[in-house]
Scaffold this motif. Sequence first.
Motif, PDB file in Angstrom:
ATOM      1  N   GLU A 268       0.827  -1.206   0.000  1.00  9.06           N
ATOM      2  CA  GLU A 268       0.000   0.000   0.000  1.00  9.06           C
ATOM      3  C   GLU A 268       0.865   1.262   0.000  1.00  9.06           C
ATOM      4  OE1 GLU A 268      -3.170   0.531  -0.202  1.00  9.06           O
ATOM      5  OE2 GLU A 268      -4.046  -1.459   0.016  1.00  9.06           O
ATOM      6  N   SER A 269       1.914   1.270   0.819  1.00 10.31           N
ATOM      7  CA  SER A 269       2.734   2.476   0.928  1.00 10.31           C
ATOM      8  C   SER A 269       3.483   2.755  -0.376  1.00 10.31           C
ATOM      9  CB  SER A 269       3.719   2.350   2.096  1.00 10.31           C
ATOM     10  OG  SER A 269       4.623   1.281   1.887  1.00 10.31           O
ATOM     11  N   TYR A 270       3.952   1.708  -1.059  1.00  6.88           N
ATOM     12  CA  TYR A 270       4.628   1.908  -2.341  1.00  6.88           C
ATOM     13  C   TYR A 270       3.672   2.511  -3.370  1.00  6.88           C
ATOM     14  CZ  TYR A 270       8.784  -0.821  -0.983  1.00  6.88           C
ATOM     15  OH  TYR A 270       9.931  -1.277  -0.381  1.00  6.88           O
ATOM     16  N   GLU A 271       2.451   1.975  -3.415  1.00  7.14           N
ATOM     17  CA  GLU A 271       1.477   2.478  -4.378  1.00  7.14           C
ATOM     18  C   GLU A 271       1.103   3.936  -4.072  1.00  7.14           C
ATOM     19  OE1 GLU A 271       0.371   1.133  -7.122  1.00  7.14           O
ATOM     20  OE2 GLU A 271       1.547  -0.679  -6.811  1.00  7.14           O
ATOM     21  N   LEU A 272       0.907   4.221  -2.801  1.00  4.98           N
ATOM     22  CA  LEU A 272       0.562   5.590  -2.422  1.00  4.98           C
ATOM     23  C   LEU A 272       1.692   6.548  -2.760  1.00  4.98           C
ATOM     24  CD1 LEU A 272      -1.216   7.710  -1.052  1.00  4.98           C
ATOM     25  CD2 LEU A 272      -0.272   6.975   1.155  1.00  4.98           C
ATOM     26  N   ALA A 273       2.929   6.146  -2.483  1.00  7.57           N
ATOM     27  CA  ALA A 273       4.072   7.004  -2.775  1.00  7.57           C
ATOM     28  C   ALA A 273       4.151   7.323  -4.268  1.00  7.57           C
ATOM     29  CB  ALA A 273       5.364   6.334  -2.307  1.00  7.57           C
ATOM     30  N   PHE A 274       3.837   6.332  -5.103  1.00  7.69           N
ATOM     31  CA  PHE A 274       3.860   6.554  -6.544  1.00  7.69           C
ATOM     32  C   PHE A 274       2.794   7.569  -6.960  1.00  7.69           C
ATOM     33  CE2 PHE A 274       2.398   5.478 -10.839  1.00  7.69           C
ATOM     34  CZ  PHE A 274       3.578   5.626 -11.548  1.00  7.69           C
ATOM     35  N   ARG A 275       1.587   7.410  -6.436  1.00 10.15           N
ATOM     36  CA  ARG A 275       0.493   8.320  -6.804  1.00 10.15           C
ATOM     37  C   ARG A 275       0.722   9.729  -6.275  1.00 10.15           C
ATOM     38  NH1 ARG A 275      -2.485   3.740  -4.975  1.00 10.15           N
ATOM     39  NH2 ARG A 275      -3.131   4.880  -3.101  1.00 10.15           N
ATOM     40  N   MET A 276       1.383   9.824  -5.126  1.00 12.13           N
ATOM     41  CA  MET A 276       1.605  11.137  -4.503  1.00 12.13           C
ATOM     42  C   MET A 276       2.463  12.059  -5.362  1.00 12.13           C
ATOM     43  SD  MET A 276       2.236   9.932  -0.555  1.00 12.13           S
ATOM     44  CE  MET A 276       3.258  11.358  -0.180  1.00 12.13           C
ATOM     45  N   GLN A 277       3.312  11.502  -6.221  1.00 15.12           N
ATOM     46  CA  GLN A 277       4.218  12.334  -7.012  1.00 15.12           C
ATOM     47  C   GLN A 277       3.477  13.349  -7.860  1.00 15.12           C
ATOM     48  OE1 GLN A 277       7.914  10.109  -8.608  1.00 15.12           O
ATOM     49  NE2 GLN A 277       6.365   8.525  -8.362  1.00 15.12           N
ATOM     50  N   ALA A 278       2.289  12.987  -8.322  1.00 18.46           N
ATOM     51  CA  ALA A 278       1.511  13.901  -9.157  1.00 18.46           C
ATOM     52  C   ALA A 278       0.622  14.817  -8.329  1.00 18.46           C
ATOM     53  CB  ALA A 278       0.652  13.094 -10.140  1.00 18.46           C
ATOM     54  N   GLU A 279       0.135  14.331  -7.197  1.00 18.88           N
ATOM     55  CA  GLU A 279      -0.883  15.062  -6.440  1.00 18.88           C
ATOM     56  C   GLU A 279      -0.301  16.032  -5.423  1.00 18.88           C
ATOM     57  OE1 GLU A 279      -5.184  15.443  -5.737  1.00 18.88           O
ATOM     58  OE2 GLU A 279      -3.993  14.410  -7.271  1.00 18.88           O
ATOM     59  N   VAL A 280       0.730  15.613  -4.710  1.00 14.79           N
ATOM     60  CA  VAL A 280       1.240  16.411  -3.593  1.00 14.79           C
ATOM     61  C   VAL A 280       1.721  17.802  -4.011  1.00 14.79           C
ATOM     62  CG1 VAL A 280       3.126  16.575  -1.908  1.00 14.79           C
ATOM     63  CG2 VAL A 280       1.752  14.499  -2.047  1.00 14.79           C
ATOM     64  N   PRO A 281       2.541  17.936  -5.058  1.00 24.82           N
ATOM     65  CA  PRO A 281       3.001  19.283  -5.405  1.00 24.82           C
ATOM     66  C   PRO A 281       1.858  20.253  -5.680  1.00 24.82           C
ATOM     67  CG  PRO A 281       4.331  17.634  -6.521  1.00 24.82           C
ATOM     68  CD  PRO A 281       3.167  16.907  -5.905  1.00 24.82           C
ATOM     69  N   LYS A 282       0.772  19.774  -6.286  1.00 26.84           N
ATOM     70  CA  LYS A 282      -0.367  20.654  -6.574  1.00 26.84           C
ATOM     71  C   LYS A 282      -1.051  21.117  -5.295  1.00 26.84           C
ATOM     72  CE  LYS A 282      -2.429  17.721  -9.292  1.00 26.84           C
ATOM     73  NZ  LYS A 282      -3.427  17.129 -10.212  1.00 26.84           N
ATOM     74  N   VAL A 283      -1.229  20.211  -4.358  1.00 29.18           N
ATOM     75  CA  VAL A 283      -1.937  20.548  -3.124  1.00 29.18           C
ATOM     76  C   VAL A 283      -1.113  21.486  -2.245  1.00 29.18           C
ATOM     77  CG1 VAL A 283      -2.932  19.614  -0.989  1.00 29.18           C
ATOM     78  CG2 VAL A 283      -3.259  18.408  -3.148  1.00 29.18           C
ATOM     79  N   LEU A 284       0.199  21.293  -2.221  1.00 24.25           N
ATOM     80  CA  LEU A 284       1.044  22.094  -1.348  1.00 24.25           C
ATOM     81  C   LEU A 284       1.456  23.433  -1.957  1.00 24.25           C
ATOM     82  CD1 LEU A 284       3.420  19.422   0.249  1.00 24.25           C
ATOM     83  CD2 LEU A 284       1.187  20.229   1.028  1.00 24.25           C
ATOM     84  N   ASP A 285       1.094  23.671  -3.198  1.00 21.47           N
ATOM     85  CA  ASP A 285       1.436  24.923  -3.858  1.00 21.47           C
ATOM     86  C   ASP A 285       0.488  26.034  -3.389  1.00 21.47           C
ATOM     87  OD1 ASP A 285       2.234  26.948  -5.496  1.00 21.47           O
ATOM     88  OD2 ASP A 285       1.660  25.972  -7.380  1.00 21.47           O
TER      89      ASP A 285
END
Length: 470
Positions: A268-285
Amino acid sequence: MNPFFNRRQFLKTTSNGFGYLAFAALAQQQALRASSALAAKSPHFAPRAKHVIFLCMQGAPSHVDLLDYKPKLMADDGKSAPSIAGRYGQAKLMRSPWKFSQYGKSGLWVSELLPHLAKQADDLCLIHSMSTDLPAHPQAVTQMHTGTTQFVRPSLGSWALYGLGTQNENLPGFITINPPGNATRSYGSAFLPAIYQGTKIGGAGVPGGGALARRFGRGGDQASMANIQNNRFSTEAQRTQLDLVQALNQSRMQQDGGVSAEVEGVIESYELAFRMQAEVPKVLDLSKESSATKALYGIGNETTDTFGKQCLMARKLVEAGVRFIEITHGNWDHHFNLRTALERNCSEIDQPISGLLQDLKQRGLLKDTLVIWGGEFGRTPYSQGEDGRDHNNKGFTLWMAGGGVKGGMTYGRTDDYGYEAVENKMHIHDWHATVLHLLGLDHEKLTYRYAGRDFRLTDVYGTVAKEIMA
């Protein structure tokens, strides 16, 4: 199937025989994703809150100088402290150096150190009767987060995520902003699967400015998360590599009998880490937020800039569906230099927190978001030296707002000097039970079997304070 998965490309990366075996294991893995450990789950009953923002003031703020007005302490300033629970001894009572006034229709008493928060009085529920077991920082911080003073147990945020799952599969369900370097227990998942532990943003325990401000990106508008970008491989190449690793993980889990919390957590953590690459920068901007919104949080002001950005970040994370967010602000341990240090601390957090409450409210988010403010214990009504207060675990104040809590009210009471809770005492176990209840979770039913027994956040204690619920 995962949209990034390419069967042909995957098979090219493996030997002929192993490729087909790995592909079969991968197909099983992707079928299991439908029942992901992070998938949204039904609560035990209708929730009042869907999200939590916990503003943790580590070091223990002085309740008698901020939110627990004590006229008798003012009147008896300098007198020998009466012996209460054998603790006061020959210490001298010390009045608050700051003026208290009543605010809002509710008339809540708030110190002049918190002028911005005071304007939100009618949304606050001041709990004046908090108590915890030990007046020592490491043990009290651990108990505030995990329910125990000494054992490694899952944190409050981890229990909430375990019980409810997340609303955005591309983001962590539990995020901790600026945790101290030694705070792993505060956001750890312990024996719960690793996918339920908190994801850290920032850190090092810096209360504001300096290194932490620089860590939060270019111009301060782009927050960062460690290792969120891969400069060596493309997205497609990473997906191929990860599919191979996940196939091996699935194979190992099948060898172990098909059930392994540890391996499932890794998958689960590997899959989440992969998906986060696209989502996190947008949310934290934060760069696309309006000037008015940034000003509301005090962003751009040297004193409030860092904590303001963290509070705005919390609002954006709530909007994105993150279940539990914690922000830590440190250095509230005022054994000396109270007059200068407490004023400085309050000036850093007052406007950002007020802005957060206003912003959540005007966006319709406050009704579903439980905002909590407090530290691990309070301070004594008697002086320590000429200008300080000692630790006090017997009675202190914590406030909550939104998320189904009644606003403009006080709950519980300490004695006339603010030393010990004497009415509607709320122990940390009771507070945990109440927070879980607001999230729609029965603290007695939220259990996890480990080492032959069922564990829960509140152990065998905890009474829900239903009087504070709207």
